[in-house]
Design a protein around this motif. Sequence first.
Motif, PDB file in Angstrom:
ATOM      1  N   ASN A   1      53.889  34.962  30.813  1.00  0.00           N
ATOM      2  CA  ASN A   1      53.684  35.293  32.230  1.00  0.00           C
ATOM      3  C   ASN A   1      53.891  36.789  32.498  1.00  0.00           C
ATOM      4  O   ASN A   1      53.172  37.382  33.302  1.00  0.00           O
ATOM      5  N   ARG A   2      54.868  37.385  31.820  1.00  0.00           N
ATOM      6  CA  ARG A   2      55.055  38.845  31.951  1.00  0.00           C
ATOM      7  C   ARG A   2      53.850  39.594  31.389  1.00  0.00           C
ATOM      8  O   ARG A   2      53.364  40.554  31.983  1.00  0.00           O
ATOM      9  N   ILE A   3      53.355  39.133  30.241  1.00  0.00           N
ATOM     10  CA  ILE A   3      52.218  39.801  29.602  1.00  0.00           C
ATOM     11  C   ILE A   3      50.966  39.683  30.472  1.00  0.00           C
ATOM     12  O   ILE A   3      50.230  40.652  30.665  1.00  0.00           O
ATOM     13  N   ALA A   4      50.746  38.483  31.042  1.00  0.00           N
ATOM     14  CA  ALA A   4      49.589  38.289  31.920  1.00  0.00           C
ATOM     15  C   ALA A   4      49.678  39.198  33.139  1.00  0.00           C
ATOM     16  O   ALA A   4      48.684  39.821  33.544  1.00  0.00           O
ATOM     17  N   ALA A   5      50.867  39.326  33.715  1.00  0.00           N
ATOM     18  CA  ALA A   5      51.044  40.174  34.902  1.00  0.00           C
ATOM     19  C   ALA A   5      50.751  41.635  34.548  1.00  0.00           C
ATOM     20  O   ALA A   5      50.147  42.375  35.331  1.00  0.00           O
ATOM     21  N   ARG A   6      51.149  42.038  33.362  1.00  0.00           N
ATOM     22  CA  ARG A   6      50.918  43.408  32.897  1.00  0.00           C
ATOM     23  C   ARG A   6      49.417  43.666  32.692  1.00  0.00           C
ATOM     24  O   ARG A   6      48.895  44.688  33.128  1.00  0.00           O
ATOM     25  N   TYR A   7      48.732  42.716  32.038  1.00  0.00           N
ATOM     26  CA  TYR A   7      47.276  42.825  31.878  1.00  0.00           C
ATOM     27  C   TYR A   7      46.617  42.995  33.251  1.00  0.00           C
ATOM     28  O   TYR A   7      45.762  43.860  33.446  1.00  0.00           O
ATOM     29  N   THR A   8      47.016  42.136  34.188  1.00  0.00           N
ATOM     30  CA  THR A   8      46.378  42.137  35.505  1.00  0.00           C
ATOM     31  C   THR A   8      46.605  43.477  36.212  1.00  0.00           C
ATOM     32  O   THR A   8      45.692  44.043  36.812  1.00  0.00           O
ATOM     33  N   GLU A   9      47.845  43.990  36.093  1.00  0.00           N
ATOM     34  CA  GLU A   9      48.170  45.276  36.699  1.00  0.00           C
ATOM     35  C   GLU A   9      47.243  46.380  36.148  1.00  0.00           C
ATOM     36  O   GLU A   9      46.731  47.210  36.894  1.00  0.00           O
ATOM     37  N   LEU A  10      47.001  46.343  34.848  1.00  0.00           N
ATOM     38  CA  LEU A  10      46.214  47.399  34.212  1.00  0.00           C
ATOM     39  C   LEU A  10      44.706  47.202  34.371  1.00  0.00           C
ATOM     40  O   LEU A  10      43.944  48.156  34.257  1.00  0.00           O
ATOM     41  N   LEU A  11      44.279  45.961  34.633  1.00  0.00           N
ATOM     42  CA  LEU A  11      42.836  45.676  34.603  1.00  0.00           C
ATOM     43  C   LEU A  11      42.217  45.317  35.945  1.00  0.00           C
ATOM     44  O   LEU A  11      40.992  45.274  36.075  1.00  0.00           O
ATOM     45  N   LYS A  12      43.044  45.064  36.963  1.00  0.00           N
ATOM     46  CA  LYS A  12      42.514  44.461  38.192  1.00  0.00           C
ATOM     47  C   LYS A  12      41.508  45.333  38.939  1.00  0.00           C
ATOM     48  O   LYS A  12      40.666  44.807  39.668  1.00  0.00           O
ATOM     49  N   ASP A  13      41.569  46.639  38.757  1.00  0.00           N
ATOM     50  CA  ASP A  13      40.598  47.502  39.427  1.00  0.00           C
ATOM     51  C   ASP A  13      39.356  47.755  38.579  1.00  0.00           C
ATOM     52  O   ASP A  13      38.457  48.488  38.985  1.00  0.00           O
ATOM     53  N   ILE A  14      39.349  47.194  37.377  1.00  0.00           N
ATOM     54  CA  ILE A  14      38.252  47.480  36.442  1.00  0.00           C
ATOM     55  C   ILE A  14      37.338  46.270  36.257  1.00  0.00           C
ATOM     56  O   ILE A  14      36.117  46.388  36.238  1.00  0.00           O
ATOM     57  N   VAL A  15      37.930  45.098  36.088  1.00  0.00           N
ATOM     58  CA  VAL A  15      37.159  43.861  35.885  1.00  0.00           C
ATOM     59  C   VAL A  15      37.752  42.749  36.764  1.00  0.00           C
ATOM     60  O   VAL A  15      38.793  42.956  37.387  1.00  0.00           O
ATOM     61  N   VAL A  16      37.124  41.590  36.788  1.00  0.00           N
ATOM     62  CA  VAL A  16      37.673  40.447  37.531  1.00  0.00           C
ATOM     63  C   VAL A  16      38.785  39.823  36.688  1.00  0.00           C
ATOM     64  O   VAL A  16      38.567  39.421  35.551  1.00  0.00           O
ATOM     65  N   THR A  17      39.991  39.799  37.250  1.00  0.00           N
ATOM     66  CA  THR A  17      41.164  39.266  36.536  1.00  0.00           C
ATOM     67  C   THR A  17      41.553  37.910  37.134  1.00  0.00           C
ATOM     68  O   THR A  17      41.112  37.576  38.237  1.00  0.00           O
ATOM     69  N   PRO A  18      42.379  37.121  36.426  1.00  0.00           N
ATOM     70  CA  PRO A  18      42.761  35.795  36.945  1.00  0.00           C
ATOM     71  C   PRO A  18      43.403  35.899  38.326  1.00  0.00           C
ATOM     72  O   PRO A  18      44.177  36.826  38.583  1.00  0.00           O
ATOM     73  N   ASN A  19      43.078  34.945  39.161  1.00  0.00           N
ATOM     74  CA  ASN A  19      43.464  35.039  40.561  1.00  0.00           C
ATOM     75  C   ASN A  19      43.669  33.622  41.085  1.00  0.00           C
ATOM     76  O   ASN A  19      42.729  32.845  41.152  1.00  0.00           O
ATOM     77  N   PHE A  20      44.944  33.259  41.371  1.00  0.00           N
ATOM     78  CA  PHE A  20      45.209  31.919  41.904  1.00  0.00           C
ATOM     79  C   PHE A  20      46.423  31.934  42.812  1.00  0.00           C
ATOM     80  O   PHE A  20      47.216  32.878  42.801  1.00  0.00           O
ATOM     81  N   ASP A  21      46.547  30.870  43.612  1.00  0.00           N
ATOM     82  CA  ASP A  21      47.600  30.744  44.608  1.00  0.00           C
ATOM     83  C   ASP A  21      48.999  30.748  43.964  1.00  0.00           C
ATOM     84  O   ASP A  21      49.179  30.256  42.843  1.00  0.00           O
ATOM     85  N   ALA A  22      49.975  31.250  44.707  1.00  0.00           N
ATOM     86  CA  ALA A  22      51.348  31.368  44.191  1.00  0.00           C
ATOM     87  C   ALA A  22      52.030  30.012  43.985  1.00  0.00           C
ATOM     88  O   ALA A  22      53.099  29.950  43.373  1.00  0.00           O
TER      89      ALA A  22
END
Length: 385
Positions: free
Chosen positions: A261-282
């Motif tokens: 979960n930490r690794i996924a959050a880090r990927y998303t932080e680095l990639l969210k403005d570049i490509v479509v990243t995983p996105n779901f309700d809390a």
Amino acid sequence: MQFRDLNRQYKELKTQIDEGIQEVIDSAAFISGKQVEELEKKLAEYVGVKHCVTCANGTDALSMALMAWNIKEGECVFVPDFTFFASGEVVAFEGATPIFVDVDENTYNMDPKKLDEAVRKVLAEGKLIPRVIIAVDLFGLPADYDAIRLVADKYGLKILEDGAQGFGGELNGRKACSFGDISTTSFFPAKPLGCYGDGGAVFTDDDEVDAYLRSIRVHGKGTHKYDNLRIGWNSRLDTIQAAVLLPKLQAFIEYERDAVNRIAARYTELLKDIVVTPNFDAKYVSSWAQYCIQLKSERERDELQEYLRQQGIPTMIYYPKPMHLQAAFSGTGTVLGDCCITERLCKTVLALPMHPYLEENEIESVANCVNHFCKMNPSTGTNFS
Ligand SMILES: *Cc1c(COP(=O)(O)O)cnc(C)c1O
């Protein structure tokens, strides 16, 4: 870099795993040893259900669930169009008809509205009897059981949770593999909780189903193996695999699920403005069987994959083909609505390296390469500029 580095995990847990395997060899209880029972108790407790019955693999687990409900020809089972082949294969294997339902573009899981439409169409046609919904927890994210349960109740259908990729996920504080009337998982090595060969498990609160499963996994046995009440088969988890899984489950609970979960959050932080990243309700927690990004087109996705390969970064395409287009289902499987989301996802998704032992410099290196590729190809990704 490896896509899923099972060796790093082994190095971490080597002492316990080696000792566990040696203990089984010394005891010579290779089938139905005490470790199997211990594992079943721990799995049921972690998931929060009454019974866990281990078996030979995740596909058998699904088949055994359908057998417990006596699913047969003339009946149909609703399956997401975007999943691993086995989710639909087991339905056809029992002689029933899989009806493929499109998925949600953000969660990759079965779209409950399209599910409702598909059930209504089957009822209107009047040819098949709807029996079961196989909801898949794709890439580690539980399906939308709040909405799917409403559809199941409305039409009197059972839910079979295919949690092969979902073990460890959560919805509303409840653990995956507890949402189906029967739920299953797989211990294939690359799954969130994997063993060193094939393995699987079935979960249920239903005492009768539990007793039935324990019988059919050993040739339909009655009070003992040579008293046979029904036609069953042979599907057990080897004791050595249970011994491998015991320390792995411990590590999964203590830190591996948090690590992914930490690794996924880090990927998303680095990639969210570049490509479509995983996105779901809390309300959901994923166990990140896969971390998938979406590109704009098949060409861009394939070019990015090739570029990453040249940089020494392995990626995978899960899944390149919708279920309804698989040759094996021609004549048996059906779609009753469009599956345009699945068709698009098959062309645009790309799974990045993901496992609990991925290090910060590796995450950054993957993200930098994706970033570099998208800068060289300005039409790629989300094109936010
Ligand atoms: C892996 C998988 C299965 C099958 O599990 P096996 O243990 O390989 O038989 C079933 N459904 C899904 C969604 C899977 O990913």
